[in-house]
Design a protein around this motif. Sequence first.
Motif, PDB file in Angstrom:
ATOM      1  N   GLU A  36      33.189  41.569 -17.938  1.00 14.51           N
ATOM      2  CA  GLU A  36      32.893  41.609 -16.501  1.00 14.51           C
ATOM      3  C   GLU A  36      31.727  40.678 -16.167  1.00 14.51           C
ATOM      4  O   GLU A  36      31.773  39.914 -15.203  1.00 14.51           O
ATOM      5  N   GLN A  37      30.669  40.725 -16.985  1.00 10.25           N
ATOM      6  CA  GLN A  37      29.517  39.853 -16.749  1.00 10.25           C
ATOM      7  C   GLN A  37      29.893  38.378 -16.889  1.00 10.25           C
ATOM      8  O   GLN A  37      29.429  37.529 -16.126  1.00 10.25           O
ATOM      9  N   GLN A  38      30.744  38.076 -17.844  1.00  7.96           N
ATOM     10  CA  GLN A  38      31.216  36.705 -18.022  1.00  7.96           C
ATOM     11  C   GLN A  38      31.978  36.238 -16.783  1.00  7.96           C
ATOM     12  O   GLN A  38      31.765  35.124 -16.300  1.00  7.96           O
ATOM     13  N   TYR A  39      32.852  37.094 -16.254  1.00  7.75           N
ATOM     14  CA  TYR A  39      33.586  36.758 -15.035  1.00  7.75           C
ATOM     15  C   TYR A  39      32.626  36.549 -13.862  1.00  7.75           C
ATOM     16  O   TYR A  39      32.798  35.645 -13.066  1.00  7.75           O
ATOM     17  N   ARG A  40      31.597  37.386 -13.761  1.00  6.41           N
ATOM     18  CA  ARG A  40      30.646  37.265 -12.655  1.00  6.41           C
ATOM     19  C   ARG A  40      29.851  35.954 -12.755  1.00  6.41           C
ATOM     20  O   ARG A  40      29.542  35.329 -11.746  1.00  6.41           O
ATOM     21  N   ARG A  41      29.509  35.551 -13.978  1.00  4.37           N
ATOM     22  CA  ARG A  41      28.747  34.314 -14.158  1.00  4.37           C
ATOM     23  C   ARG A  41      29.563  33.077 -13.792  1.00  4.37           C
ATOM     24  O   ARG A  41      29.017  32.038 -13.455  1.00  4.37           O
ATOM     25  N   SER A  42      30.884  33.206 -13.828  1.00  4.76           N
ATOM     26  CA  SER A  42      31.728  32.035 -13.576  1.00  4.76           C
ATOM     27  C   SER A  42      31.977  31.804 -12.091  1.00  4.76           C
ATOM     28  O   SER A  42      32.860  31.039 -11.741  1.00  4.76           O
ATOM     29  N   GLY A  43      31.221  32.431 -11.232  1.00  3.37           N
ATOM     30  CA  GLY A  43      31.399  32.169  -9.810  1.00  3.37           C
ATOM     31  C   GLY A  43      30.821  33.241  -8.918  1.00  3.37           C
ATOM     32  O   GLY A  43      30.787  33.092  -7.709  1.00  3.37           O
ATOM     33  N   GLY A  44      30.385  34.348  -9.488  1.00  4.22           N
ATOM     34  CA  GLY A  44      29.778  35.402  -8.695  1.00  4.22           C
ATOM     35  C   GLY A  44      30.756  36.371  -8.061  1.00  4.22           C
ATOM     36  O   GLY A  44      30.430  37.507  -7.804  1.00  4.22           O
ATOM     37  N   VAL A  45      31.964  35.905  -7.807  1.00  8.35           N
ATOM     38  CA  VAL A  45      32.989  36.743  -7.188  1.00  8.35           C
ATOM     39  C   VAL A  45      34.217  36.693  -8.088  1.00  8.35           C
ATOM     40  O   VAL A  45      34.576  35.637  -8.601  1.00  8.35           O
ATOM     41  N   PHE A  46      34.844  37.845  -8.268  1.00 12.33           N
ATOM     42  CA  PHE A  46      36.052  37.875  -9.094  1.00 12.33           C
ATOM     43  C   PHE A  46      37.200  37.164  -8.397  1.00 12.33           C
ATOM     44  O   PHE A  46      37.408  37.340  -7.197  1.00 12.33           O
ATOM     45  N   THR A  47      37.960  36.413  -9.169  1.00 10.91           N
ATOM     46  CA  THR A  47      39.216  35.893  -8.650  1.00 10.91           C
ATOM     47  C   THR A  47      40.226  37.038  -8.706  1.00 10.91           C
ATOM     48  O   THR A  47      39.984  38.060  -9.362  1.00 10.91           O
ATOM     49  N   ALA A  48      41.344  36.878  -8.050  1.00  7.41           N
ATOM     50  CA  ALA A  48      42.386  37.915  -8.082  1.00  7.41           C
ATOM     51  C   ALA A  48      42.854  38.145  -9.517  1.00  7.41           C
ATOM     52  O   ALA A  48      43.101  39.289  -9.926  1.00  7.41           O
ATOM     53  N   ARG A  49      42.946  37.071 -10.268  1.00  8.52           N
ATOM     54  CA  ARG A  49      43.395  37.186 -11.669  1.00  8.52           C
ATOM     55  C   ARG A  49      42.372  37.938 -12.519  1.00  8.52           C
ATOM     56  O   ARG A  49      42.732  38.788 -13.332  1.00  8.52           O
ATOM     57  N   GLU A  50      41.081  37.646 -12.325  1.00  8.77           N
ATOM     58  CA  GLU A  50      40.036  38.336 -13.069  1.00  8.77           C
ATOM     59  C   GLU A  50      40.009  39.820 -12.713  1.00  8.77           C
ATOM     60  O   GLU A  50      39.885  40.678 -13.589  1.00  8.77           O
ATOM     61  N   ARG A  51      40.125  40.114 -11.423  1.00  8.31           N
ATOM     62  CA  ARG A  51      40.131  41.519 -10.986  1.00  8.31           C
ATOM     63  C   ARG A  51      41.321  42.260 -11.582  1.00  8.31           C
ATOM     64  O   ARG A  51      41.184  43.386 -12.084  1.00  8.31           O
ATOM     65  N   ALA A  52      42.491  41.631 -11.561  1.00  6.53           N
ATOM     66  CA  ALA A  52      43.692  42.262 -12.132  1.00  6.53           C
ATOM     67  C   ALA A  52      43.513  42.485 -13.631  1.00  6.53           C
ATOM     68  O   ALA A  52      43.904  43.529 -14.164  1.00  6.53           O
ATOM     69  N   ASP A  53      42.905  41.520 -14.307  1.00  2.55           N
ATOM     70  CA  ASP A  53      42.666  41.651 -15.745  1.00  2.55           C
ATOM     71  C   ASP A  53      41.723  42.811 -16.027  1.00  2.55           C
ATOM     72  O   ASP A  53      41.983  43.647 -16.904  1.00  2.55           O
ATOM     73  N   LEU A  54      40.620  42.884 -15.284  1.00  4.67           N
ATOM     74  CA  LEU A  54      39.683  43.988 -15.478  1.00  4.67           C
ATOM     75  C   LEU A  54      40.328  45.326 -15.152  1.00  4.67           C
ATOM     76  O   LEU A  54      40.144  46.306 -15.893  1.00  4.67           O
TER      77      LEU A  54
END
Length: 110
Positions: A70-88
Motif C-alpha cells: 500500500e505504501q509503495q502504491y501511495r509513493r507512486s503518485g499519492g492516489v491509488f489508480t483503479a488497478r492498484e485499488r482493485a489489487d489491494l
Amino acid sequence: MQRKNLILASLAAAIAFTTPMAANAAPWQNINQRQQQLDRRIDQGVRNGALTRNEATRLRTEFRSLNRLEQQYRRSGGVFTARERADLDRRFDALSARIKIQKHDRQHRR
C-alpha cells in the motif's frame, strides 16, 4: 389502464430487486479502516486462543506485506489508480478469508 398497470408492476419489480441489495450491501471501507479491522481480527484470534502462534505470525507477516505494498502504491503518485485499488481490495479480501479459515480450523493455542 393496462399501460398504467404495466408501469406500476415494473416499478414494483425494480424496487423489489434493488432494495435487498442496498440493504445487504456492505458499506465501503477505506484502506485504513480495512487494515484496522484485519489487525483487530488477528489480535482477537490471538487473545481468545483461536489462532496459534504460528498462524498469527504468518497472518501478521502477510498483513505487514500488504501495508508495504500500500505504501509503495501511495509513493507512486499519492492516489491509488483503479488497478492498484482493485489489487489491494483483492489482497485484503484474501487475507480476510485466511484469517477466518485459521480462526475456525479447530487448532487452538495451548
